[in-house]
Scaffold this active site. Structure first.
Site, mmCIF file in Angstrom:
data_model
loop_
_atom_site.group_PDB
_atom_site.id
_atom_site.type_symbol
_atom_site.label_atom_id
_atom_site.label_comp_id
_atom_site.label_asym_id
_atom_site.label_seq_id
_atom_site.Cartn_x
_atom_site.Cartn_y
_atom_site.Cartn_z
ATOM 1 N N SER A 163 -10.765 3.459 9.132
ATOM 2 C CA SER A 163 -11.236 4.830 9.315
ATOM 3 C C SER A 163 -12.166 5.195 8.151
ATOM 4 C CB SER A 163 -10.028 5.762 9.410
ATOM 5 O OG SER A 163 -10.465 7.090 9.551
ATOM 6 N N ASP B 121 -7.105 -5.545 9.412
ATOM 7 C CA ASP B 121 -6.351 -4.327 9.727
ATOM 8 C C ASP B 121 -6.628 -3.942 11.173
ATOM 9 O OD1 ASP B 121 -4.651 -2.224 9.285
ATOM 10 O OD2 ASP B 121 -5.820 -1.295 7.698
ATOM 11 N N LYS C 184 0.841 -1.198 0.000
ATOM 12 C CA LYS C 184 0.000 0.000 0.000
ATOM 13 C C LYS C 184 0.876 1.249 0.000
ATOM 14 C CE LYS C 184 -2.008 2.055 3.913
ATOM 15 N NZ LYS C 184 -2.824 2.039 5.110
HETATM 16 C C1 R5P Z 1 -2.742 2.662 8.916
HETATM 17 O O1 R5P Z 1 -1.544 2.422 9.006
HETATM 18 C C2 R5P Z 1 -3.771 1.852 9.640
HETATM 19 O O2 R5P Z 1 -3.286 0.615 10.037
HETATM 20 C C3 R5P Z 1 -5.016 1.662 8.768
HETATM 21 O O3 R5P Z 1 -4.668 0.927 7.612
HETATM 22 C C4 R5P Z 1 -5.584 2.985 8.343
HETATM 23 O O4 R5P Z 1 -5.733 3.837 9.446
HETATM 24 C C5 R5P Z 1 -6.917 2.819 7.672
HETATM 25 O O5 R5P Z 1 -7.413 4.067 7.302
HETATM 26 P P1 R5P Z 1 -8.499 4.212 6.185
HETATM 27 O O6 R5P Z 1 -9.634 3.296 6.545
HETATM 28 O O7 R5P Z 1 -8.884 5.654 6.218
HETATM 29 O O8 R5P Z 1 -7.855 3.851 4.882
#
Ligand code: R5P
Length: 304
Positions: free
Chosen positions: A232, A228, A201
């Site tokens: 968010s 994960d 990613k």
């Molecule tokens: C980032 O390093 C975290 O582990 C999550 O992958 C991230 O916070 C996810 O954020 P979102 O849902 O906004 O992509």
């Protein structure tokens, strides 16, 4: 977990139910047969937060359970106020239990000029009077590294794997949405007796846009769990779903520990092709939740 009635510390330990974690506090208190101290909370007309402990804690050890759910900054000031009040009114020990540790993703400066807010928050929790800190699935080792008091980071893989097994996902392949999540993914895969993989990613540090560039695994015809720590906006998981679906997995389920699920993230993840979203109750959410109460209770009974 068996109830722990009659334990020697029963009567000395109080659970202070922070306003963001009243239900979870009750579950932990029931498991440990402990009494709850409620918190009276209000917001002044000008926006300032007010808390008051509804029962005395003098001479007791106080375990404050307060997750840092949205609005995080209000949850944080309440946590600091409760810690400070417990200390001021004579708690012999103050344990801060923060199931979701907000700001943990700001554990270093990524761009010049940024604050390391995770460090600042750790300092504030200590200055307020916490003598130990417990959280669930902290975002990273760095995010726990700024405390000088004893800390405990409880992994959520055991309870999430139980739920996934009930859903028939024993042996599923577990996919990390970035390489930083591989260790966490391996742990879940071990509990499920499956394999773990990672996609690559990239996130634009200014716009926040996520791109999943590569996947070098084969999950065609297999059951897959994308796992994960935090969801968010859902952007990371949705891009991962797109990459994984190209391989036609048999089933595709999304799991996380902290379901922030901002806006319509829940709906968009399901629309992208996830069968279900499994999460814990560190935060209130629409996902299928499993409770972290037994994990917290077990850790507390071990350290009390
Ligand atoms: C980032 O390093 C975290 O582990 C999550 O992958 C991230 O916070 C996810 O954020 P979102 O849902 O906004 O992509």
């Amino acid at each position: 977990m068996p109830a722990l009635a009659g334990h020697w510390w029963e009567g000395r330990l109080r659970i202070i139910a922070g306003p963001t974690s009243t239900a979870l506090s009750r579950r932990v208190a029931e498991l440990l047969h402990l009494r709850i101290v409620d918190v009276v909370q209000k917001t002044f007309p000008d926006g300032e937060s007010y808390v008051r402990l509804a029962a005395p804690v003098g001479g007791d050890e106080a375990m404050i359970i307060q997750t840092l759910s949205r609005p995080q900054d209000t949850s944080i000031i309440q946590l600091l106020q409760i810690i400070s009040a417990a200390k001021r009114y004579g708690a012999t020990k103050v344990i801060a239990v923060v199931p979701y540790f907000a700001y943990a993703r700001q554990d270093k400066s990524f761009l010049e000029g940024e604050a390391v807010t995770c460090m600042l928050l750790s300092n504030l929790i200590e200055v307020a009077g916490a003598q130990s800190f417990l959280t669930v699935e902290a975002h990273s080792c760095d995010s726990m590294s700024y405390f000088t008091i004893p800390t405990k980071n409880i992994g959520a893989a055991p309870i999430i794997s139980e739920k996934l097994r009930e859903m028939g996902l024993e042996g599923a392949s577990v996919i990390a949405p970035d390489q930083g999540a591989l260790e966490r993914t391996r742990s879940l895969a071990n509990f499920l007796c499956g394999e773990s993989f990672s996609v690559k990613k990239q996130r634009d540090r200014v716009t926040g846009k996520v791109t999943v560039t590569e996947s070098d695994f084969d999950v065609s015809g297999k059951n897959v769990v994308i796992f994960d720590d935090i969801i968010s906006t859902g952007g990371t998981v949705i891009e991962t779903i797109k990459a994984v679906r190209k391989q036609n997995p048999a089933r595709l389920v999304v799991a996380c520990v902290h379901a922030l699920l901002v806006g319509d993230a829940f709906e968009r993840i399901l629309e992208a092709g996830a069968e279900r979203i499994v999460s814990t109750d560190t935060l209130p959410s629409k996902a299928d939740t499993v409770s972290v109460a037994p994990l917290i209770a077990e850790e507390l009974s071990r350290s009390a």
